[in-house]
Motif scaffolding. Structure first.
Motif, PDB file in Angstrom:
ATOM      1  N   PHE A 184     -15.166   2.459   0.057  1.00 59.71           N
ATOM      2  CA  PHE A 184     -15.030   1.619   1.248  1.00 59.71           C
ATOM      3  C   PHE A 184     -13.591   1.654   1.751  1.00 59.71           C
ATOM      4  CE2 PHE A 184     -13.555  -1.134  -2.101  1.00 59.71           C
ATOM      5  CZ  PHE A 184     -12.590  -1.950  -1.525  1.00 59.71           C
ATOM      6  N   GLY A 185     -13.402   1.191   2.976  1.00 58.06           N
ATOM      7  CA  GLY A 185     -12.069   1.052   3.556  1.00 58.06           C
ATOM      8  C   GLY A 185     -11.655  -0.398   3.584  1.00 58.06           C
ATOM      9  N   PHE A 186     -10.478  -0.695   3.052  1.00 57.54           N
ATOM     10  CA  PHE A 186     -10.001  -2.075   3.028  1.00 57.54           C
ATOM     11  C   PHE A 186      -9.907  -2.665   4.429  1.00 57.54           C
ATOM     12  CE2 PHE A 186      -8.660  -1.152  -1.333  1.00 57.54           C
ATOM     13  CZ  PHE A 186      -8.932  -2.366  -1.955  1.00 57.54           C
ATOM     14  N   VAL A 197     -13.703  -4.167  -8.351  1.00 53.12           N
ATOM     15  CA  VAL A 197     -13.056  -3.552  -7.193  1.00 53.12           C
ATOM     16  C   VAL A 197     -11.780  -2.844  -7.649  1.00 53.12           C
ATOM     17  CG1 VAL A 197     -11.998  -3.936  -4.931  1.00 53.12           C
ATOM     18  CG2 VAL A 197     -13.944  -5.334  -5.644  1.00 53.12           C
ATOM     19  N   PHE A 198     -11.599  -1.583  -7.203  1.00 51.43           N
ATOM     20  CA  PHE A 198     -10.413  -0.808  -7.546  1.00 51.43           C
ATOM     21  C   PHE A 198      -9.793  -0.240  -6.269  1.00 51.43           C
ATOM     22  CE2 PHE A 198     -12.881  -0.953 -11.401  1.00 51.43           C
ATOM     23  CZ  PHE A 198     -11.928  -1.173 -12.373  1.00 51.43           C
ATOM     24  N   ASP A 199      -8.473  -0.206  -6.246  1.00 50.19           N
ATOM     25  CA  ASP A 199      -7.703   0.179  -5.063  1.00 50.19           C
ATOM     26  C   ASP A 199      -7.069   1.551  -5.276  1.00 50.19           C
ATOM     27  OD1 ASP A 199      -6.032   0.394  -2.891  1.00 50.19           O
ATOM     28  OD2 ASP A 199      -5.063  -1.545  -3.172  1.00 50.19           O
ATOM     29  N   MET A 200      -7.443   2.531  -4.430  1.00 46.99           N
ATOM     30  CA  MET A 200      -6.931   3.890  -4.559  1.00 46.99           C
ATOM     31  C   MET A 200      -5.717   4.154  -3.667  1.00 46.99           C
ATOM     32  SD  MET A 200      -8.733   5.299  -6.856  1.00 46.99           S
ATOM     33  CE  MET A 200      -8.748   3.661  -7.609  1.00 46.99           C
ATOM     34  N   ARG A 201      -5.158   3.102  -3.073  1.00 44.67           N
ATOM     35  CA  ARG A 201      -4.020   3.299  -2.173  1.00 44.67           C
ATOM     36  C   ARG A 201      -2.721   3.604  -2.919  1.00 44.67           C
ATOM     37  NH1 ARG A 201      -5.027  -1.931   1.575  1.00 44.67           N
ATOM     38  NH2 ARG A 201      -5.347  -2.767  -0.534  1.00 44.67           N
ATOM     39  N   PHE A 202      -2.798   3.715  -4.243  1.00 42.76           N
ATOM     40  CA  PHE A 202      -1.619   4.162  -4.989  1.00 42.76           C
ATOM     41  C   PHE A 202      -1.466   5.682  -4.914  1.00 42.76           C
ATOM     42  CE2 PHE A 202      -5.000   4.512  -8.124  1.00 42.76           C
ATOM     43  CZ  PHE A 202      -4.699   5.668  -8.824  1.00 42.76           C
ATOM     44  N   LEU A 203      -2.483   6.371  -4.393  1.00 38.42           N
ATOM     45  CA  LEU A 203      -2.443   7.826  -4.254  1.00 38.42           C
ATOM     46  C   LEU A 203      -2.005   8.204  -2.840  1.00 38.42           C
ATOM     47  CD1 LEU A 203      -5.853   8.657  -5.993  1.00 38.42           C
ATOM     48  CD2 LEU A 203      -3.565   8.949  -6.967  1.00 38.42           C
ATOM     49  N   PRO A 204      -1.345   9.357  -2.670  1.00 37.14           N
ATOM     50  CA  PRO A 204      -0.954   9.809  -1.327  1.00 37.14           C
ATOM     51  C   PRO A 204      -2.181   9.952  -0.425  1.00 37.14           C
ATOM     52  CG  PRO A 204       0.161  11.105  -3.003  1.00 37.14           C
ATOM     53  CD  PRO A 204      -0.852  10.262  -3.726  1.00 37.14           C
ATOM     54  N   ASN A 205      -2.018   9.611   0.842  1.00 37.31           N
ATOM     55  CA  ASN A 205      -3.129   9.602   1.785  1.00 37.31           C
ATOM     56  C   ASN A 205      -3.277  10.961   2.470  1.00 37.31           C
ATOM     57  OD1 ASN A 205      -5.098   9.003   3.631  1.00 37.31           O
ATOM     58  ND2 ASN A 205      -4.093   7.179   4.446  1.00 37.31           N
ATOM     59  N   PRO A 206      -4.408  11.649   2.283  1.00 44.05           N
ATOM     60  CA  PRO A 206      -4.626  12.947   2.949  1.00 44.05           C
ATOM     61  C   PRO A 206      -4.640  12.843   4.473  1.00 44.05           C
ATOM     62  CG  PRO A 206      -6.175  12.647   1.147  1.00 44.05           C
ATOM     63  CD  PRO A 206      -5.499  11.322   1.351  1.00 44.05           C
ATOM     64  N   GLY A 263     -11.835   1.467  -3.217  1.00 46.23           N
ATOM     65  CA  GLY A 263     -11.328   1.359  -1.853  1.00 46.23           C
ATOM     66  C   GLY A 263     -10.078   2.154  -1.580  1.00 46.23           C
ATOM     67  N   CYS A 264      -9.915   2.525  -0.316  1.00 49.73           N
ATOM     68  CA  CYS A 264      -8.659   3.056   0.196  1.00 49.73           C
ATOM     69  C   CYS A 264      -8.499   2.473   1.603  1.00 49.73           C
ATOM     70  CB  CYS A 264      -8.617   4.582   0.178  1.00 49.73           C
ATOM     71  SG  CYS A 264      -9.855   5.402   1.213  1.00 49.73           S
ATOM     72  N   THR A 265      -7.619   3.002   2.404  1.00 49.99           N
ATOM     73  CA  THR A 265      -7.350   2.380   3.701  1.00 49.99           C
ATOM     74  C   THR A 265      -8.567   2.417   4.620  1.00 49.99           C
ATOM     75  OG1 THR A 265      -5.021   2.992   3.531  1.00 49.99           O
ATOM     76  CG2 THR A 265      -5.836   2.380   5.713  1.00 49.99           C
ATOM     77  N   GLY A 266      -9.100   3.621   4.847  1.00 49.74           N
ATOM     78  CA  GLY A 266     -10.209   3.763   5.794  1.00 49.74           C
ATOM     79  C   GLY A 266     -11.544   4.110   5.185  1.00 49.74           C
TER      80      GLY A 266
END
Length: 299
Positions: A184-186, A197-206, A263-266
């Motif tokens: 999902f996107g936050f 819930v886990f947040d993948m925004r610690f990884l660089p965004n493609p 989750g990530c941004t979008g």
């Protein structure tokens, strides 16, 4: 009370599979019941909670041909919680533990659905539509928390909800636990039905790489990029290790359905790639993994 029957020609087991469907008005209880009926379940709609033990006894009778049973109950009636708890206690004493599915949706989706059919909410009274929704949500808080599975239907049409029900409830008979992995996107909100819930925004965004921006986490080039980043593979492996004792605990407590939101941004690149890899990593003969990319295609 309405009964929809789809009977099997085979002799039913002594204790048929038993599912109770409940939840918010307008969230899709009837759609979920119809989807289960299409899968061959025997569906009883609008059943008083106090009648659950009698229904189970009928289904478990030696002459019954019902092997999979669904009861749809409306939780808004007075005295429901005492009746429901009493019914569950009786069923547990008879060796049956129905799986309780709670159908939910966010307020915006519920308002849109009620307005589309031009009907008031059952608890609205002289107030606003939102007043009725909030009153019902407050009444159902404990039931939602105690349910085996919460399904968030926000943004889903009837066909998508039917598919989600089929994916989660259907499957191999040897499966003891089903893990729904939801990317999902936050910026669109955290899924209502998430247990973890886990947040993948610690990884660089493609997204910021022009060659990858228009691709998704299901595409090989994006997946390879995400999983090659420091911490990505380590997260997948540590998550799998973390889940081992948790899954054993869920099974010992009778939980059969778990929803993990990634989750990530979008909800297009990182969360999708990680969810896809986790589905592969966690899948075993006894554990089924089901993927839902909630926000894929919204950008």
């Amino acid at each position: 009370m309405t009964i929809h029957s789809t009977l099997s020609d085979q002799t039913a087991p002594a204790t048929p599979d038993f599912v109770v469907v409940t939840g918010m008005s307008g969230a899709g209880r009837s759609t979920a019941a119809h989807a289960l009926e299409d899968l061959g379940w025997y569906v009883v709609d609008n059943l008083p909670a106090s009648m659950l033990p009698q229904l189970a006894q009928l289904a478990a009778a030696p002459t019954s041909t019902i092997s999979r049973l669904v009861a749809v109950v409306d939780a808004r009636s007075r005295g429901f919680f005492d009746a429901f708890r009493g019914a569950l206690t009786t069923l547990h004493g008879e060796g049956m533990r129905p799986k309780v599915i709670f159908i939910d949706a966010n307020d915006e989706s519920l308002v849109r659905r009620f307005e589309s059919v031009r009907r008031p909410h059952p608890l609205q009274g002289e107030g606003r539509l939102l007043d009725g929704i909030h009153a019902e949500r407050a009444k159902l808080t404990d039931l939602r928390a105690d349910s085996d599975l919460v399904l968030d239907t926000s943004g889903l049409n009837v066909h998508q909800l039917s598919t989600k029900i089929r994916d989660i409830i259907g499957g191999e008979a040897t499966t003891r636990l089903r893990i729904a992995l939801v990317s999902f996107g936050f910026k669109y909100g955290v899924p209502l039905d998430a247990d973890l819930v886990f947040d993948m925004r610690f990884l660089p965004n493609p997204y910021w790489i022009p060659a990858l921006r228009n691709h998704t986490g299901r595409d090989e080039e994006v997946s390879n990029f995400v999983l090659s980043q420091p911490g990505a593979t380590e997260f997948v492996e540590r998550f799998a290790g973390l889940m081992e004792p948790m899954l054993a605990g869920y099974l010992s407590e009778g939980r059969r359905y778990i929803t993990v939101a990634i989750g990530c941004t979008g909800g297009k690149h990182r969360s999708v790639a990680i969810a896809e890899r986790l589905a592969q990593r966690l899948r075993t003969p006894e554990v089924a993994t089901i993927l839902f990319h909630r926000d894929l295609g919204r950008e």
